[in-house]
Scaffold this motif. Sequence first.
Motif, PDB file in Angstrom:
ATOM      1  N   LEU A 189       0.860  -1.186   0.000  1.00 32.09           N
ATOM      2  CA  LEU A 189       0.000   0.000   0.000  1.00 32.09           C
ATOM      3  C   LEU A 189       0.898   1.239   0.000  1.00 32.09           C
ATOM      4  O   LEU A 189       1.899   1.292   0.726  1.00 32.09           O
ATOM      5  CB  LEU A 189      -0.888  -0.006   1.243  1.00 32.09           C
ATOM      6  N   THR A 190       0.563   2.206  -0.829  1.00 35.24           N
ATOM      7  CA  THR A 190       1.353   3.440  -0.872  1.00 35.24           C
ATOM      8  C   THR A 190       1.225   4.206   0.444  1.00 35.24           C
ATOM      9  O   THR A 190       0.313   3.970   1.233  1.00 35.24           O
ATOM     10  CB  THR A 190       0.906   4.332  -2.037  1.00 35.24           C
ATOM     11  N   GLN A 191       2.156   5.140   0.656  1.00 34.87           N
ATOM     12  CA  GLN A 191       2.163   5.891   1.909  1.00 34.87           C
ATOM     13  C   GLN A 191       0.879   6.674   2.135  1.00 34.87           C
ATOM     14  O   GLN A 191       0.416   6.820   3.265  1.00 34.87           O
ATOM     15  CB  GLN A 191       3.366   6.854   1.924  1.00 34.87           C
ATOM     16  N   ASP A 192       0.290   7.190   1.045  1.00 33.81           N
ATOM     17  CA  ASP A 192      -0.947   7.960   1.210  1.00 33.81           C
ATOM     18  C   ASP A 192      -2.198   7.082   1.199  1.00 33.81           C
ATOM     19  O   ASP A 192      -3.319   7.572   1.385  1.00 33.81           O
ATOM     20  CB  ASP A 192      -1.052   9.047   0.135  1.00 33.81           C
ATOM     21  N   GLY A 193      -2.022   5.776   0.960  1.00 25.17           N
ATOM     22  CA  GLY A 193      -3.139   4.841   1.013  1.00 25.17           C
ATOM     23  C   GLY A 193      -4.096   4.908  -0.155  1.00 25.17           C
ATOM     24  O   GLY A 193      -5.176   4.305  -0.099  1.00 25.17           O
ATOM     25  N   THR A 194      -3.719   5.569  -1.238  1.00 24.83           N
ATOM     26  CA  THR A 194      -4.635   5.730  -2.378  1.00 24.83           C
ATOM     27  C   THR A 194      -4.384   4.737  -3.504  1.00 24.83           C
ATOM     28  O   THR A 194      -5.114   4.724  -4.488  1.00 24.83           O
ATOM     29  CB  THR A 194      -4.534   7.147  -2.947  1.00 24.83           C
ATOM     30  N   ARG A 217     -11.622   2.331   0.023  1.00 32.31           N
ATOM     31  CA  ARG A 217     -10.940   2.639   1.286  1.00 32.31           C
ATOM     32  C   ARG A 217     -11.932   2.739   2.444  1.00 32.31           C
ATOM     33  O   ARG A 217     -11.636   2.326   3.567  1.00 32.31           O
ATOM     34  CB  ARG A 217     -10.127   3.928   1.141  1.00 32.31           C
ATOM     35  N   ALA A 229      -6.061   1.141   6.324  1.00 31.69           N
ATOM     36  CA  ALA A 229      -5.285   2.359   6.612  1.00 31.69           C
ATOM     37  C   ALA A 229      -4.051   2.046   7.444  1.00 31.69           C
ATOM     38  O   ALA A 229      -3.017   2.740   7.340  1.00 31.69           O
ATOM     39  CB  ALA A 229      -6.162   3.378   7.327  1.00 31.69           C
ATOM     40  N   ARG A 267      -0.554   1.393   5.461  1.00 29.43           N
ATOM     41  CA  ARG A 267       0.083   2.383   4.580  1.00 29.43           C
ATOM     42  C   ARG A 267       1.599   2.220   4.612  1.00 29.43           C
ATOM     43  O   ARG A 267       2.216   2.186   5.671  1.00 29.43           O
ATOM     44  CB  ARG A 267      -0.306   3.797   5.006  1.00 29.43           C
TER      45      ARG A 267
END
Length: 406
Positions: free
Chosen positions: A247-252, A268, A275, A278
């Motif tokens: 998962l990317t750092q921003d969670g998107t 999400r 979450a 992340r």
Amino acid sequence: MATVELDAVSKVYPNGVEAVQSVSLEIGDGELMVLVGPSGCGKTTVLRMVAGLEEISYGEVRIGGRVVNDVSPKDRDIAMVFQNYALYPHMTVAQNIGFGLKMRRLPRADVDLKVRNTAKMLGLGQWLDRKPAQLSGGQRQRVAMGRAIVREPKVFLMDEPLSNLDAKLRVQMRAEVSRIQRRLGVSMLYVTHDQTEAMTMGDRVAVLLGGVLQQCAAPQVLYERPINIFVAAFIGSPAMNMYEGALTQDGTAISLGSQRLALSEEVRRARPALAAYRGRPVVVGIRPEHISAAGPGDTAVLRGNVELLEALGSELLVHFSLDAPFAEVPGAATSGGGDQADGDDPGTTASTWGVARVDSGTRIAVGELAGFAVRPGSVHFFDPDTGMAIWDETAAAAGGAPIPAA
């Protein structure tokens, strides 16, 4: 009719092997419960303990509220149907069906009436005078079912009764078994290694692995909300594509190799526990039927090399490769599909190709780099360490069965 309850039932053999580990399960009055899992997972052992053919090491089995641990098989008021039919070759169909009633010394007129009525229900009326050798596989299986039905037991136990039949006849017979069970309203425990059979027949399906009950739920719940990575991979054909991702750092978005798969706000919100991952690794699961050829406006798109095409008439299976590594699934060597053979090794498996199930009219060719759109909201996420599904805090707290080591 009666309920069947298994309360923390275990089976430990003298050599120390624990074939079944604390399985708790309740089969409702008139319910068709299916036990499914790879070969060697303990499902037949569970069935045999309910039947009284296998001694229970720990726990209790109750039939109709009565503890039957020490009750002999003949006194449990159950009837079994086996994989190999177990018919008497020297007896006619009528004699095979009525044999149990004859042993009970029922009047001959009563036996004949019950046999005729049962044979009519199973479509065997015209073959009552034939021997088993003169019947087809499907007819012999119906005779075996008739022998069980005619006794009017509280519970039916079926141990892979259709696995000796060819694919077409198996489809026909599983519909027949379901129809008869509903007509009789009798409780049934049905064992199979074929997940397609389990999903189409069961009111509920209990998934076992390594003697441990992984999840028990209605077929659609198993499909939509599998509790862990094994159940997700086992249920569905072709099997769910499983990738190691992060998962990317921003969670998107999810990183899959060199590619990113965008996650909508809806996804999400539906998985708030995500979450907490992340910037961390996750296992990403995508079912083949939730992947289509990418078109204009699709946002969640992966690009992969087309390796193989399988035309199935109304649909096309596209095998493709990504640079993202496929995740190993414990116990899934026999998952997916519907025609696994007994004796398969229930170890671990990994694949290098993903599969997409697309419309037969899709224009695509082997060797091309193609775009694959992933249906929003259909992606599954699993913790790479525990194998448990990532949904919400409630689901995470619920835990679930540990996946046995391979």
